[in-house]
Design an enzyme around this catalytic site. Structure first.
Site, PDB file in Angstrom:
ATOM      1  CG  HIS A 426      -1.780   1.145   1.422  1.00 66.26           C
ATOM      2  ND1 HIS A 426      -3.140   1.090   1.191  1.00 66.26           N
ATOM      3  CD2 HIS A 426      -1.529   2.412   1.810  1.00 66.26           C
ATOM      4  CE1 HIS A 426      -3.663   2.280   1.428  1.00 66.26           C
ATOM      5  NE2 HIS A 426      -2.708   3.104   1.805  1.00 66.26           N
ATOM      6  CD  GLU A 427       1.619   3.558   3.775  1.00 66.08           C
ATOM      7  OE1 GLU A 427       1.741   4.609   3.106  1.00 66.08           O
ATOM      8  OE2 GLU A 427       0.655   3.357   4.549  1.00 66.08           O
ATOM      9  CG  HIS A 430       0.297   6.208  -0.582  1.00 62.13           C
ATOM     10  ND1 HIS A 430      -0.795   6.815  -1.138  1.00 62.13           N
ATOM     11  CD2 HIS A 430      -0.148   5.608   0.549  1.00 62.13           C
ATOM     12  CE1 HIS A 430      -1.853   6.573  -0.378  1.00 62.13           C
ATOM     13  NE2 HIS A 430      -1.496   5.842   0.644  1.00 62.13           N
ATOM     14  CG  HIS A 433       0.262   8.392  -7.483  1.00 60.80           C
ATOM     15  ND1 HIS A 433      -1.017   8.519  -6.998  1.00 60.80           N
ATOM     16  CD2 HIS A 433       0.303   9.149  -8.604  1.00 60.80           C
ATOM     17  CE1 HIS A 433      -1.707   9.306  -7.805  1.00 60.80           C
ATOM     18  NE2 HIS A 433      -0.935   9.709  -8.776  1.00 60.80           N
TER      19      HIS A 433
HETATM   20 ZN   LIG Z   1      -2.901   5.204   2.020  1.00 66.69          ZN
END
Ligand SMILES: [Zn+2]
Length: 643
Positions: A426-427, A430, A433
């Site tokens: 998940h991180e 980020h 992105h």
């Molecule tokens: Zn998040």
């Protein structure tokens, strides 16, 4: 992260919400707490390759200090451009470039200080660095507060004619558009001054709510599963709700929610206070409704919101089906009660993953994202983007940080659970992105909008889920994972939409001059709960007061973005996993786009149409698919146990 674009920063300061937003992005909604029972390492006991490379930002604090002194001086000179913006395209461009450059340097200063502060919160010197960096950012905001009014005083047509002659100024086209778009809601200088003066007063309900619930409420003691006295706390709420012992769950629920219920009248007055402050804003600035005003910040059409709520409602039978399976799996003859919603189906902790294995697994699982994504991610893992392990006094949770002039940085508190692996993916989403946006866009568009912020992270989570499910053969472990995944969608899509519906309902009531009291708020909350959870859910009266526990109702239509992000990610992940032609390329273009277009248009680049119901249906199909597998496994595990 704290670092935001010029516009975002001002908005955040207006709402006094800089920190709150940062924390949300970091941890997401409703993650269970960490158990933290193992002995904690100190930083010097961790191998260097598992720590983040802060020395790549500044070699040491001495060089940070030198940069701080230089920037402080530079900020002092920013006022020299005051009064020059209307002189022509060249002057305007020079001012914008100067402020961009200073801001980028300032971000770098702030990131370094915040990483140091978080890696060991007990080091007073680092906390001071962090505070000084934040203060310098405030000074910067003050020193440039003249820019926006001076800029918007120039007619847009004039700026457009300058842009036609000046390529570098034309880069700022979308930035100008966004600024002038909101101009019709900006009032005369004197009126703006009055609104600004009322800001302190309008913040009172939230501040009072915060103090009431964090400082003044005292929770009772209950007996845990072993019969030992334990003090209840709000932060341990989800740990208690995940207890396999129903008696413990019930006592904890009644202890915590019952305590909130004890302040129901004050809480209603405070929530009414914040809703009234939104109505004040709507009336003062000439918006159609509180919802329209809140969505205008990201230029999100109201139909996006309405489509989400309507489509989730249409799909409530699938949530009801989950409740039926939950009821049967947990053997709850009287039905699923509010304190049964988070209970695990199997007590087994699920599979274990060491960190290096987790990295390998993530790289392998995300292969469908293509070579460009993969090689950048491998480079990230290999060049110390991640601070891996929990160490003494390290900040808890997980987040992705970094800024325009640095590499991404990820704070983890890695335990060997699937939840940790998923958090890492998940991180990393980020960070990737950020990495692609910062590498492609000019500074002004290098940060993505909050509406798009959870898409890349969730997309990674979903692709990883599929990968892991396909490879897990042990039925108990598989069931454990399936329920975790179902809970992810229930918590993010259904629950946040439900909260959002309650939020919308109470704003509509207030807009129609209906009183918001403890009774009317509780009646609405109870009604929505029953509708969402359906016939296998048994509603206890205490649940009506649960709204008091949710701070998000003070954040002005924020939570629906958790749901929309999840649905967008589900849509993208499906296309990529299906091998749809061009899907990866479209997604990469989105990742590289930063905030160079409005969020809804950014998502269109990734082929997601948030004004349609399709992405929401995708998330619902994903949920149904997981339910099918769960239902089958529940039978199988039960049959094995009964043999
Ligand atoms: Zn998040």
């Amino acid at each position: 992260m704290l670092v935001q674009t010029r516009l975002n920063r001002n908005q955040a300061i207006e709402f006094g919400m800089v920190f709150m937003l940062a924390v949300f992005l970091a941890t997401g909604p409703a993650r269970a707490g960490e158990s933290g029972e193992k002995k904690v390492l100190t930083r010097d006991q961790v191998e260097k390759k598992y720590t983040w490379a802060t020395e790549d930002i500044f070699p040491d604090v001495k060089s940070w200090e030198a940069e701080y002194a230089r920037l402080e001086k530079e900020i002092g000179t920013l006022a020299k451009a005051k009064g020059t913006l209307s002189q022509g395209g060249g002057a305007l461009l020079a001012a914008l470039q100067m402020s961009d450059e200073t801001e980028a340097q300032l971000d770098k200063l702030m990131v370094y200080a915040s990483l140091l502060a978080d890696q060991d919160t007990a080091v007073g010197e680092n906390q001071k660095l962090d505070q000084r960096a934040t203060l310098l950012a405030t000074k910067y905001s003050e020193a440039t507060s003249w820019m926006e009014p001076e800029l918007t005083a120039i007619p847009l047509e004039t700026i457009q004619s300058w842009m036609a002659d000046n390529e570098k100024l034309a880069v700022y086209g979308h930035f100008f558009d966004d600024l002038f778009r909101q101009k019709k809601h900006i009032l005369s200088p004197r009126e703006e001054e009055l609104i600004a003066m009322s800001g302190q007063v309008r913040r009172v309900p939230y501040n009072a709510y915060n103090l009431l619930t964090n400082a003044d409420l005292k929770f009772p003691t209950i007996k845990d599963a072993k019969g030992t006295d334990v003090e209840l706390s709000d932060s341990a709420y989800y740990l208690f709700m995940r207890s396999p012992d129903r008696r413990v769950r019930k006592d904890a629920y009644e202890g915590i929610v019952g305590t909130y219920k004890g302040v129901r009248n004050s809480a209603a007055a405070l929530l009414n206070g914040v809703v009234q402050s939104h109505i004040f804003n709507v009336k003062a600035r000439g918006y159609d409704s509180c919802l329209a005003a809140a969505l205008d910040g990201g230029n999100i059409p109201v139909e996006v919101y309405n489509t989400l709520v309507a489509t989730v409602n249409e799909n409530l039978p699938v949530l009801h089906r989950y409740m039926k399976i939950r009821r049967e799996a947990l053997g709850l003859t009287d039905g699923v009660r509010a304190y049964d919603l988070f209970a695990p189906f199997v007590i087994d902790e699920g599979p274990k993953y060491d960190y290096d294995g987790a990295v390998e697994m993530i790289v392998d699982a995300l292969a469908p994202l293509g070579d460009e994504y993969l090689s950048a991610m491998k480079k990230g893992f290999g060049s110390r983007w991640v601070d891996v392990y929990p160490t003494k006094n390290k900040r808890s949770g997980a987040y992705s940080s970094g800024t325009f002039l640095t590499q991404p940085y990820i704070l983890m508190n890695y335990h060997e659970t699937y939840d940790s692996v998923s958090t890492l993916a998940h991180e990393m989403g980020h960070s990737m992105h950020s990495y692609f946006s910062r590498g492609t866009q000019p500074y002004v568009y290098s940060n993505y909008d909050i509406f798009c912020a959870e898409v890349a992270s969730t997309c990674n989570e979903i692709i990883l889920q599929h990968y892991v499910l396909e490879r897990t053969t042990d039925p108990k472990q598989k069931l454990y994972l399936l329920v975790e995944f179902l809970e992810g969608i229930r918590g993010t899509v259904f629950r946040q939409t439900m909260f959002s519906e309650f939020e919308q309902r109470i704003h509509e009531m207030a807009e129609a001059d209906e009183a918001l009291t403890a009774d009317s708020l509780s009646a609405e909350y109870g009604k929505i709960m029953k509708k969402y959870y359906g016939p296998d859910y048994v509603h206890d009266e205490l649940v009506d007061s649960y709204w008091i526990r949710i701070p998000h109702f003070y954040y002005n239509f924020y939570v629906y973005k958790y749901s929309t992000s999840y649905c967008a990610a589900s849509n993208i992940a499906r296309r990529i996993m299906d091998g749809e032609a061009g899907a990866v390329e479209a997604y990469m273009e989105f990742l590289k786009g930063g905030s160079s277009q409005y969020p809804i248009d950014m998502l269109k680049i990734a082929r997601v149409d948030m004004t349609s119901a399709e992405p929401i249906h995708d998330a619902m199909k994903q949920f149904s698919g997981l339910l099918d597998q769960t239902e089958e496994l529940v039978q199988q595990v039960r049959a094995t146990a009964g043999r």
